[in-house]
Design a protein around this motif. Sequence first.
Motif, PDB file in Angstrom:
ATOM      1  N   ASP C 193     -34.081  24.582 -35.416  1.00 31.75           N
ATOM      2  CA  ASP C 193     -34.753  25.727 -34.788  1.00 31.75           C
ATOM      3  C   ASP C 193     -33.735  26.748 -34.289  1.00 31.75           C
ATOM      4  O   ASP C 193     -32.563  26.438 -34.114  1.00 31.75           O
ATOM      5  N   THR C 194     -34.238  27.938 -34.047  1.00 29.43           N
ATOM      6  CA  THR C 194     -33.407  29.003 -33.515  1.00 29.43           C
ATOM      7  C   THR C 194     -33.782  29.232 -32.060  1.00 29.43           C
ATOM      8  O   THR C 194     -34.970  29.282 -31.735  1.00 29.43           O
ATOM      9  N   VAL C 195     -32.791  29.358 -31.189  1.00 26.91           N
ATOM     10  CA  VAL C 195     -33.064  29.631 -29.792  1.00 26.91           C
ATOM     11  C   VAL C 195     -32.295  30.878 -29.369  1.00 26.91           C
ATOM     12  O   VAL C 195     -31.104  31.002 -29.663  1.00 26.91           O
ATOM     13  N   VAL C 196     -32.984  31.787 -28.712  1.00 23.62           N
ATOM     14  CA  VAL C 196     -32.335  32.955 -28.135  1.00 23.62           C
ATOM     15  C   VAL C 196     -32.651  32.953 -26.648  1.00 23.62           C
ATOM     16  O   VAL C 196     -33.810  32.914 -26.269  1.00 23.62           O
ATOM     17  N   ALA C 197     -31.616  32.962 -25.821  1.00 26.06           N
ATOM     18  CA  ALA C 197     -31.869  32.896 -24.385  1.00 26.06           C
ATOM     19  C   ALA C 197     -31.072  33.966 -23.643  1.00 26.06           C
ATOM     20  O   ALA C 197     -29.874  34.129 -23.875  1.00 26.06           O
ATOM     21  N   VAL C 198     -31.750  34.685 -22.771  1.00 26.87           N
ATOM     22  CA  VAL C 198     -31.048  35.561 -21.839  1.00 26.87           C
ATOM     23  C   VAL C 198     -30.308  34.666 -20.864  1.00 26.87           C
ATOM     24  O   VAL C 198     -30.877  33.713 -20.335  1.00 26.87           O
ATOM     25  N   HIS C 199     -29.021  34.945 -20.645  1.00 26.22           N
ATOM     26  CA  HIS C 199     -28.221  34.005 -19.864  1.00 26.22           C
ATOM     27  C   HIS C 199     -27.329  34.758 -18.896  1.00 26.22           C
ATOM     28  O   HIS C 199     -26.801  35.816 -19.215  1.00 26.22           O
ATOM     29  N   HIS C 200     -27.201  34.192 -17.684  1.00 26.58           N
ATOM     30  CA  HIS C 200     -26.428  34.898 -16.675  1.00 26.58           C
ATOM     31  C   HIS C 200     -25.063  34.289 -16.397  1.00 26.58           C
ATOM     32  O   HIS C 200     -24.085  34.986 -16.174  1.00 26.58           O
ATOM     33  N   ALA C 201     -25.013  32.966 -16.418  1.00 32.79           N
ATOM     34  CA  ALA C 201     -23.782  32.297 -16.001  1.00 32.79           C
ATOM     35  C   ALA C 201     -22.781  32.313 -17.153  1.00 32.79           C
ATOM     36  O   ALA C 201     -22.853  31.511 -18.077  1.00 32.79           O
ATOM     37  N   LEU C 202     -21.819  33.229 -17.074  1.00 26.14           N
ATOM     38  CA  LEU C 202     -20.886  33.402 -18.189  1.00 26.14           C
ATOM     39  C   LEU C 202     -20.079  32.141 -18.449  1.00 26.14           C
ATOM     40  O   LEU C 202     -19.751  31.828 -19.588  1.00 26.14           O
ATOM     41  N   GLN C 203     -19.761  31.389 -17.384  1.00 29.82           N
ATOM     42  CA  GLN C 203     -18.857  30.262 -17.586  1.00 29.82           C
ATOM     43  C   GLN C 203     -19.475  29.164 -18.444  1.00 29.82           C
ATOM     44  O   GLN C 203     -18.759  28.360 -19.025  1.00 29.82           O
ATOM     45  N   THR C 204     -20.820  29.120 -18.552  1.00 26.66           N
ATOM     46  CA  THR C 204     -21.427  28.062 -19.357  1.00 26.66           C
ATOM     47  C   THR C 204     -21.755  28.505 -20.779  1.00 26.66           C
ATOM     48  O   THR C 204     -22.238  27.712 -21.571  1.00 26.66           O
ATOM     49  N   VAL C 205     -21.481  29.767 -21.090  1.00 20.61           N
ATOM     50  CA  VAL C 205     -21.830  30.255 -22.429  1.00 20.61           C
ATOM     51  C   VAL C 205     -21.154  29.432 -23.527  1.00 20.61           C
ATOM     52  O   VAL C 205     -21.811  28.955 -24.456  1.00 20.61           O
ATOM     53  N   PRO C 206     -19.816  29.217 -23.463  1.00 17.43           N
ATOM     54  CA  PRO C 206     -19.174  28.467 -24.554  1.00 17.43           C
ATOM     55  C   PRO C 206     -19.688  27.039 -24.662  1.00 17.43           C
ATOM     56  O   PRO C 206     -19.754  26.483 -25.753  1.00 17.43           O
ATOM     57  N   GLU C 207     -20.080  26.461 -23.514  1.00 16.93           N
ATOM     58  CA  GLU C 207     -20.514  25.070 -23.543  1.00 16.93           C
ATOM     59  C   GLU C 207     -21.920  24.933 -24.141  1.00 16.93           C
ATOM     60  O   GLU C 207     -22.194  24.012 -24.904  1.00 16.93           O
TER      61      GLU C 207
END
Lengths: 370, 308, 276
Positions: C193-207
Amino acid sequence: MTSQDWEVLVLAVVVAVTCALPGVYLVLRRMALLSDAISHSILLGIVLAFFWVRDLNSPVLVLAAGATGVLMVAMVEALHRTRLVKEDAAIALVFPALFSLAVLLISRHAGDVHLDVDAVLLGEIAFAPFRRWVVGGIDLGPRALWMMLGILAANLLFLLSLHKEMKVATFDAGLAAAMGFSPVLLHYAFMSLVSVTAVGAFDAVGSILVVALMIAPPAAARLLTDRLGLLLPLAAGIAAGSAALGFFGAILLDASIAGSMASAAGLVFAGVLLGAPERGIVAEVRRRREQRLEFAVRMLLIHLLNHEGGPREAEENRADHLAGHLRWSRDFARRVVRRAVREGQLERRGGEGLALTPLGREVARHVMTR
Amino acid sequence: MLAEFLSDYTLRVVALGAGALGALAGAMGCFAVLRRQSLLGDAIAHAALPGIVLAFMLTGLRTTPVLVLGAALAGWLGTLAILAIVRGGRLPEDTALGIVLSVFFGFGLVLLTFVQQRAGAAQAGLDTFLFGQAATLLAADVVFIAATGLVCALVTMLFWKEFKLLAFDADYALTVGVPVRRIDLLLTGLLVLAIVVGLQTVGVVLMSALVVAPAAAARQWTDGLGAMVLLAGLLGGISGMAGAAISATGSGIPTGPVVVLVASAIVAFSLALSPRRGLLAEALRRARLRRRHREAGGGRPPVGEEVP
Amino acid sequence: MTQGPPEPAIEVNDLTVAYREQPVLWDVDLRIRAGALTAIVGPNGAGKTTLVRAILGLVAPAAGQVRILGQPLARVRGEVAYVPQRGTVDWDFPTSVLDVVLMGTYGRLGWFRRPGRREREDARSALEKVDMEAFADRQIRQLSGGQQQRVFLARALVQDARIHLMDEPFQGVDARTERAIVDVLSELRSRGDTVVAVHHALQTVPEYFDDVVLLNVRRVASGPVPEVFTEENLRVTYGGRVPFLARGEGPGAPASESASGPALDPRPDPPTGARE
C-alpha cells in the motif's frame, strides 16, 4: 403628517440608532443571537417587576428587565460550562423557557397586566405620543422618546469612553487580560448595556424586531468598511435611514410600524449585500472573474518559471499544453496568454512555444517569494 | 383529567396531533443539535411567518396543507438567504441567522397587520400562528402531521448511515463517496418540514424550543444516536401532548409556552439527574474521588482533574 | 524520477489552491511512489493539510489536476482512505468506537444497506490491529487523544484501500499509540500500500518514512529520504529556520535558530504564522 406622526418618526430613528451602536459590537464579537436571547428574556423581568410594583411606568421595570437579560447571559454560560450541551443549544434552551414563562404569566393575568401578547411582539411605538412627560405643567414630549434618548446617551458614553478597551477585548481577549482589565467584567458591562437598550426598544418595537435593529444595520455597515471608527457612525446612519423608510412604508400600507422598520432594515441590508462597492455580491462576482484571469496569468508565469531550463521545458512551456495541464479551457488559455503578452510578461517563441520576458520572470519571482 | 381526556373527542384529537408533531420535531432536532444548528431551527420557524400569511392572502384558504406549504417555502428561502449572507465570508453565521430571523418575522408581521386591517383575519385565525393554539387542530390536521412524520421517519431510516456520517464527520463522508451537499439539503429539508408542521400548534416564536429541548434532554440518557433519536421523539411527543392538553383545558392559554415549559422541565431534570452525565452524578463522583484521595493520604484534593 | 514502478500512486500536476487572493499552494508538481511511505513536511502554513485535502477532492483547486493510480479521483474513491486530524470532529457525538470504525465500510456498502456481520468482523479486526479491540463498545468521549487517533486509523484500515492519506497521525499521541501507528504503517507497506502522511517531527522522518515531500506553498523537493532530506533543502523549506538538523548532523542537533546561519530566505522578515 401630524405632529404625532413626527414624534413617532423621531422616536423610530432614535430607537434604531440606539440599537445599532451596541449592535456593531454584537456583530463583531459573534454574539448576534445573544441579542435575540436577551430581548426575549427581558420580558420575564418586566412581568415579574410589574407584579411587584404594579406600575407599568416604574423605572423598576427597566432595571428588573435589564437584570434579567444579564442573568440570562450568565445562565447560558453556566449551562455551556457544564459541557453537557453546546453553546448554541444552551442559548436555544434558556431564552425560550424564560420567554414562555413570561407569556404565560401575561395571558393568565391578561386583565391586570395591561400588556398583551400583541404588544410583546409588535411594540407600541404608534401609541408612544399619547404618553407624555409633563413636568410642572409643561409638556416635554413623549416619555418613550426621553427614555430612549437617555439610553442613547448611556450607549454613547460607554462606547466612547471604553472604545479602546472594547476594541482590544473584542479582537484579543488574552491581550486585554494581560493589559490589566478583565474581559469578563467588560463583557458583563456590555451585556448590561445591550439589555437596557433592548428594554427601551422593546417598548417601541417588541421583542423580536429589536434583533433586526441591532443586527441588520451594523451588518450592512460591516460590508461597507473594515474600519472600526467608521463602523459606528455608518451603522447609526443606516439604522436611521432604515427607520425612516420603514415608518413611511408603514403609513403607506397602514401596517405595523415596527414590522415595517424591520423589513426596511432587511431591505437596506439586502441592497448593501448585493451592491456594496467592494464586498457586495455583484462586485464580488465581477472581481472574481477579473481575478481569475489575473491569477491565471501569474500562475502561468510561475509555471513557466518552474520549468524554465528544466528537462521538460520544451514539453511544459507550450500554449497548447496549458489547456490540458492547468485544467483551463482552450479558450480561457488563449485569453490568459493574450493578456500576459499584452502586459509584456510573455512572448511567443515560434508557434506554440512560450517564454518569459525579463519582466515576466521578475513578476513570477516576486509572487512566489511573497 | 385522564377521564376527561378519554371522553373528550376534541381533546383527544388535539393531544394526538401535538404529540405527533412533538415527536417529529424532537427526533429531527437531534441532527440539528448535533450539527450545532440549534439556532437554525429558530431562524426557520420565524422565517416561515410571511410564507403562512402570503399563502393565505393568495389562496384565501386556511387549511393546514396550504399554509404549511407557504411556511415551508419561506423557511427554505430563509435558509438560502442565510447561506447567501455567509457566503462572502465577511459576516459570521450568527449574524446571518439573526438578520433572517428578525427581518422575515418583521415582514410577516407587516403582512399580518395588513391582512388584519382588511379581510377579517381574526376569522382567519392567523395570529394563532404566533404562539400556537392547539385547540384549532382538526382531525384532518392530525392525519396530515402523522403522514409528514411517517415520511420523515422513512427517509431518515433509508439515509440513516449518510445522516449519521454527515453529522459526525462531513469531510470524511465526502471521501467515502457520500454526496454531502445533497444529503445536507435533504436533512435540512426534513428539518424545515418538521418545524413547519408544528407552527400552528406551537407557534413560530417558540417552535425552535421543541426542536432543541427534547434532543438536549435525550442526549443525557444515551450514548447511541439511534436511541437518542427515538428518545427525543418520545420526549418531544410527551411535551407536545402534555402542553396541548394543559392549554386546551384552560381558556385562551396559548399552547407554545406550555409546551416549551414542559420540555424545559424535562431538560432540567435530565441535566441534573441523568445517571452517567448528570450534574448530580458528576458531583457525587467528584466527592468520592476526593474522599478516596484523602484516604490515600494525598495532600490537596485533585481539583479540576479530568474524570474519564 | 526514482526507481520503482513507473506509474505513481498519486500524480499531482500544476496544482494551485488559493483561499481568496491568498495562494496556499502554488503550482505543485508531485509524484508519490506506489508502495512507499511518504511524509509531507514543511512549516506552519505551508499548505500540507491543503495538499492532502486537495488530493482527496475536499478543496477545489484553482488550477491543476490530481490523478490517483492514473485515474481521476471519482473513479478510484474506494482505493483511497483518509485519516483526518483528530480535532476536526466532536468527540462527544453519541456513538461507540465500533460504530466509528464501521463508518469506514459505508463507502463500499452503498445506498440503503446497513453494516452486517461481515462488516462488524472487519471492524473488530481493524481495531485489533491498532490494539483497541478492548474498547469496541466504549463511548468515544471516554478515549484519550492517542486512542482517538487509533480509532481513526482503524476506520481507514477497514476501508481496505490501497492508498492512505493521513493528516498528522502522530500529532500529540502517547508512545504506545506512536508504536501502534508505526506498526500499522510498516504492515501497510509490506502489503504494497501507499501511505502519505503530513508529519511534524523532523527527527523521526528518516526512521519512519521512505520518501519525503518538502513543501512550503511550492514543492521544494521530493523523493527518497536519503537524497532529499538534506539540511540545505530543509533550510530552503523552512526559510532559513530549521527546527532540527536532520539525522544528528552537526554537533548541536536540536539547537535551531542560531545554527541556521544567515537566512537564505529572500524575505527580510518572514511573517511567521501569517499565512495560516
